[in-house]
Design a protein around this motif. Structure first.
Motif, PDB file in Angstrom:
ATOM      1  N   TYR A   1       0.838  -1.201   0.000  1.00  0.00           N
ATOM      2  CA  TYR A   1       0.000   0.000   0.000  1.00  0.00           C
ATOM      3  C   TYR A   1       0.870   1.246   0.000  1.00  0.00           C
ATOM      4  O   TYR A   1       0.630   2.185  -0.764  1.00  0.00           O
ATOM      5  CB  TYR A   1      -0.910  -0.021   1.229  1.00  0.00           C
ATOM      6  CG  TYR A   1      -1.778   1.203   1.351  1.00  0.00           C
ATOM      7  CD1 TYR A   1      -1.482   2.195   2.260  1.00  0.00           C
ATOM      8  CD2 TYR A   1      -2.888   1.367   0.522  1.00  0.00           C
ATOM      9  CE1 TYR A   1      -2.254   3.313   2.359  1.00  0.00           C
ATOM     10  CE2 TYR A   1      -3.667   2.490   0.617  1.00  0.00           C
ATOM     11  CZ  TYR A   1      -3.346   3.462   1.539  1.00  0.00           C
ATOM     12  OH  TYR A   1      -4.122   4.573   1.634  1.00  0.00           O
TER      13      TYR A   1
ATOM     14  N   CYS B   1      -4.308  -7.032  -3.789  1.00  0.00           N
ATOM     15  CA  CYS B   1      -5.587  -6.670  -3.163  1.00  0.00           C
ATOM     16  C   CYS B   1      -6.678  -7.672  -3.535  1.00  0.00           C
ATOM     17  O   CYS B   1      -7.455  -8.091  -2.673  1.00  0.00           O
ATOM     18  CB  CYS B   1      -5.997  -5.268  -3.569  1.00  0.00           C
ATOM     19  SG  CYS B   1      -4.994  -3.976  -2.815  1.00  0.00           S
ATOM     20  N   CYS B   2      -6.731  -8.044  -4.808  1.00  0.00           N
ATOM     21  CA  CYS B   2      -7.735  -9.030  -5.238  1.00  0.00           C
ATOM     22  C   CYS B   2      -7.510 -10.367  -4.544  1.00  0.00           C
ATOM     23  O   CYS B   2      -8.462 -11.007  -4.089  1.00  0.00           O
ATOM     24  CB  CYS B   2      -7.688  -9.204  -6.750  1.00  0.00           C
ATOM     25  SG  CYS B   2      -8.301  -7.782  -7.659  1.00  0.00           S
ATOM     26  N   PHE B   3      -6.253 -10.786  -4.444  1.00  0.00           N
ATOM     27  CA  PHE B   3      -5.938 -12.052  -3.780  1.00  0.00           C
ATOM     28  C   PHE B   3      -6.353 -12.006  -2.316  1.00  0.00           C
ATOM     29  O   PHE B   3      -6.972 -12.945  -1.809  1.00  0.00           O
ATOM     30  CB  PHE B   3      -4.448 -12.352  -3.900  1.00  0.00           C
ATOM     31  CG  PHE B   3      -4.019 -13.575  -3.150  1.00  0.00           C
ATOM     32  CD1 PHE B   3      -4.321 -14.836  -3.623  1.00  0.00           C
ATOM     33  CD2 PHE B   3      -3.323 -13.455  -1.959  1.00  0.00           C
ATOM     34  CE1 PHE B   3      -3.938 -15.964  -2.927  1.00  0.00           C
ATOM     35  CE2 PHE B   3      -2.941 -14.577  -1.255  1.00  0.00           C
ATOM     36  CZ  PHE B   3      -3.243 -15.831  -1.734  1.00  0.00           C
ATOM     37  N   CYS B   4      -6.024 -10.908  -1.640  1.00  0.00           N
ATOM     38  CA  CYS B   4      -6.376 -10.795  -0.215  1.00  0.00           C
ATOM     39  C   CYS B   4      -7.885 -10.760  -0.022  1.00  0.00           C
ATOM     40  O   CYS B   4      -8.413 -11.374   0.895  1.00  0.00           O
ATOM     41  CB  CYS B   4      -5.729  -9.562   0.385  1.00  0.00           C
ATOM     42  SG  CYS B   4      -3.948  -9.721   0.585  1.00  0.00           S
ATOM     43  N   CYS B   5      -8.579 -10.028  -0.891  1.00  0.00           N
ATOM     44  CA  CYS B   5     -10.037  -9.956  -0.769  1.00  0.00           C
ATOM     45  C   CYS B   5     -10.667 -11.327  -0.998  1.00  0.00           C
ATOM     46  O   CYS B   5     -11.568 -11.720  -0.260  1.00  0.00           O
ATOM     47  CB  CYS B   5     -10.609  -8.949  -1.755  1.00  0.00           C
ATOM     48  SG  CYS B   5     -10.222  -7.244  -1.326  1.00  0.00           S
ATOM     49  N   CYS B   6     -10.187 -12.036  -2.000  1.00  0.00           N
ATOM     50  CA  CYS B   6     -10.733 -13.373  -2.272  1.00  0.00           C
ATOM     51  C   CYS B   6     -10.427 -14.329  -1.126  1.00  0.00           C
ATOM     52  O   CYS B   6     -11.269 -15.140  -0.742  1.00  0.00           O
ATOM     53  CB  CYS B   6     -10.171 -13.919  -3.582  1.00  0.00           C
ATOM     54  SG  CYS B   6     -10.770 -13.036  -5.024  1.00  0.00           S
ATOM     55  N   LYS B   7      -9.220 -14.220  -0.577  1.00  0.00           N
ATOM     56  CA  LYS B   7      -8.835 -15.091   0.528  1.00  0.00           C
ATOM     57  C   LYS B   7      -9.697 -14.797   1.757  1.00  0.00           C
ATOM     58  O   LYS B   7     -10.189 -15.710   2.409  1.00  0.00           O
ATOM     59  CB  LYS B   7      -7.358 -14.889   0.846  1.00  0.00           C
ATOM     60  CG  LYS B   7      -6.843 -15.825   1.909  1.00  0.00           C
ATOM     61  CD  LYS B   7      -5.370 -15.614   2.158  1.00  0.00           C
ATOM     62  CE  LYS B   7      -4.889 -16.509   3.277  1.00  0.00           C
ATOM     63  NZ  LYS B   7      -3.490 -16.266   3.589  1.00  0.00           N
TER      64      LYS B   7
ATOM     65  N   ILE C   1      -2.824  -4.241  -7.345  1.00  0.00           N
ATOM     66  CA  ILE C   1      -4.210  -4.643  -7.617  1.00  0.00           C
ATOM     67  C   ILE C   1      -4.366  -6.150  -7.468  1.00  0.00           C
ATOM     68  O   ILE C   1      -5.341  -6.621  -6.865  1.00  0.00           O
ATOM     69  CB  ILE C   1      -4.637  -4.163  -9.019  1.00  0.00           C
ATOM     70  CG1 ILE C   1      -4.789  -2.641  -9.022  1.00  0.00           C
ATOM     71  CG2 ILE C   1      -5.933  -4.831  -9.465  1.00  0.00           C
ATOM     72  CD1 ILE C   1      -4.991  -2.041 -10.394  1.00  0.00           C
ATOM     73  N   LEU C   2      -3.408  -6.906  -7.987  1.00  0.00           N
ATOM     74  CA  LEU C   2      -3.477  -8.361  -7.862  1.00  0.00           C
ATOM     75  C   LEU C   2      -3.404  -8.811  -6.407  1.00  0.00           C
ATOM     76  O   LEU C   2      -4.129  -9.717  -5.987  1.00  0.00           O
ATOM     77  CB  LEU C   2      -2.368  -9.021  -8.679  1.00  0.00           C
ATOM     78  CG  LEU C   2      -2.515  -8.926 -10.202  1.00  0.00           C
ATOM     79  CD1 LEU C   2      -1.282  -9.508 -10.881  1.00  0.00           C
ATOM     80  CD2 LEU C   2      -3.771  -9.629 -10.668  1.00  0.00           C
TER      81      LEU C   2
ATOM     82  N   GLU D   1     -12.631 -13.463   1.746  1.00  0.00           N
ATOM     83  CA  GLU D   1     -13.995 -13.870   1.448  1.00  0.00           C
ATOM     84  C   GLU D   1     -14.155 -15.369   1.628  1.00  0.00           C
ATOM     85  O   GLU D   1     -15.149 -15.839   2.174  1.00  0.00           O
ATOM     86  CB  GLU D   1     -14.357 -13.461   0.026  1.00  0.00           C
ATOM     87  CG  GLU D   1     -15.801 -13.725  -0.332  1.00  0.00           C
ATOM     88  CD  GLU D   1     -16.133 -13.227  -1.713  1.00  0.00           C
ATOM     89  OE1 GLU D   1     -16.795 -13.990  -2.437  1.00  0.00           O
ATOM     90  OE2 GLU D   1     -15.727 -12.119  -2.057  1.00  0.00           O
TER      91      GLU D   1
END
Length: 173
Positions: free
Chosen positions: A5, A111-117, A108-109, A119
């Motif tokens: 970040y 963030c997407c990985f962390c959000c999916c994890k 971005i990748l 979730e």
């Protein structure tokens, strides 16, 4: 996560500071002067017109080749080409923008990985909670069913309807 970040924020600030400096340096000239007429002057005079490219090796001001993304090496080497601001050469500009684009894509990748994890973790917790509730409901239902069966058996015994063999026919009654 905080380092990614911080890196993306610092890259964002760097990109927009270069953009602001470039727009400040690109104030439009009062009268459009051809780029070739600005040769053998200064870089800042040449770059007042956005369509001009300054070459430091031969101190020429040339029209930017808009049909190509990058100026050809015969026109001016990338290391000597200046566009937008005089203190950034084209080679450094390309490297910086590539690195910034890479950092933004990686951020971005991540963030997407962390959000999916997160979730998926939330779904696992939710699934476990629902499973516990289902088991509790089934256990409660089984307890109620056995309690009702006991009451029915007591009523049958009270009125003499109880059988020793539940599969026997009711011929004698």
């Amino acid at each position: 996560m905080s380092t990614v970040y911080a890196a993306s924020v610092s890259a964002f600030v760097l990109f927009f500071s270069v953009f602001i400096l470039a727009t400040e340096a690109q104030t439009p000239a009062p009268a459009p002067v051809p780029c070739a007429d600005r040769s053998n002057r200064s870089c800042s005079e040449c770059l007042q017109n956005v369509t001009c490219l300054w070459c430091t090796s031969n101190e020429r001001c040339v029209d930017y080749p808009v049909r190509n993304i990058l100026p050809s090496n015969s026109l001016c080497p990338l290391n000597d080409a200046r566009w937008g601001v005089c203190w950034v050469n084209f080679q450094i500009l390309i490297i910086t923008m590539s690195v910034l684009a890479g950092v933004i894509i990686i951020a971005i990748l991540v963030c997407c990985f962390c959000c999916c994890k997160c979730e998926r973790m939330g779904n696992r917790k939710e699934d476990a909670r629902v499973e516990r509730q289902t088991r509790a409901r089934k256990a409660h239902q089984k307890a109620r069913r056995t309690e009702m069966q006991l009451r029915h058996d007591e009523i049958r015994q009270k009125y003499g309807l109880a059988k020793d063999n539940p599969y026997a026919r009711m011929d004698d009654h």
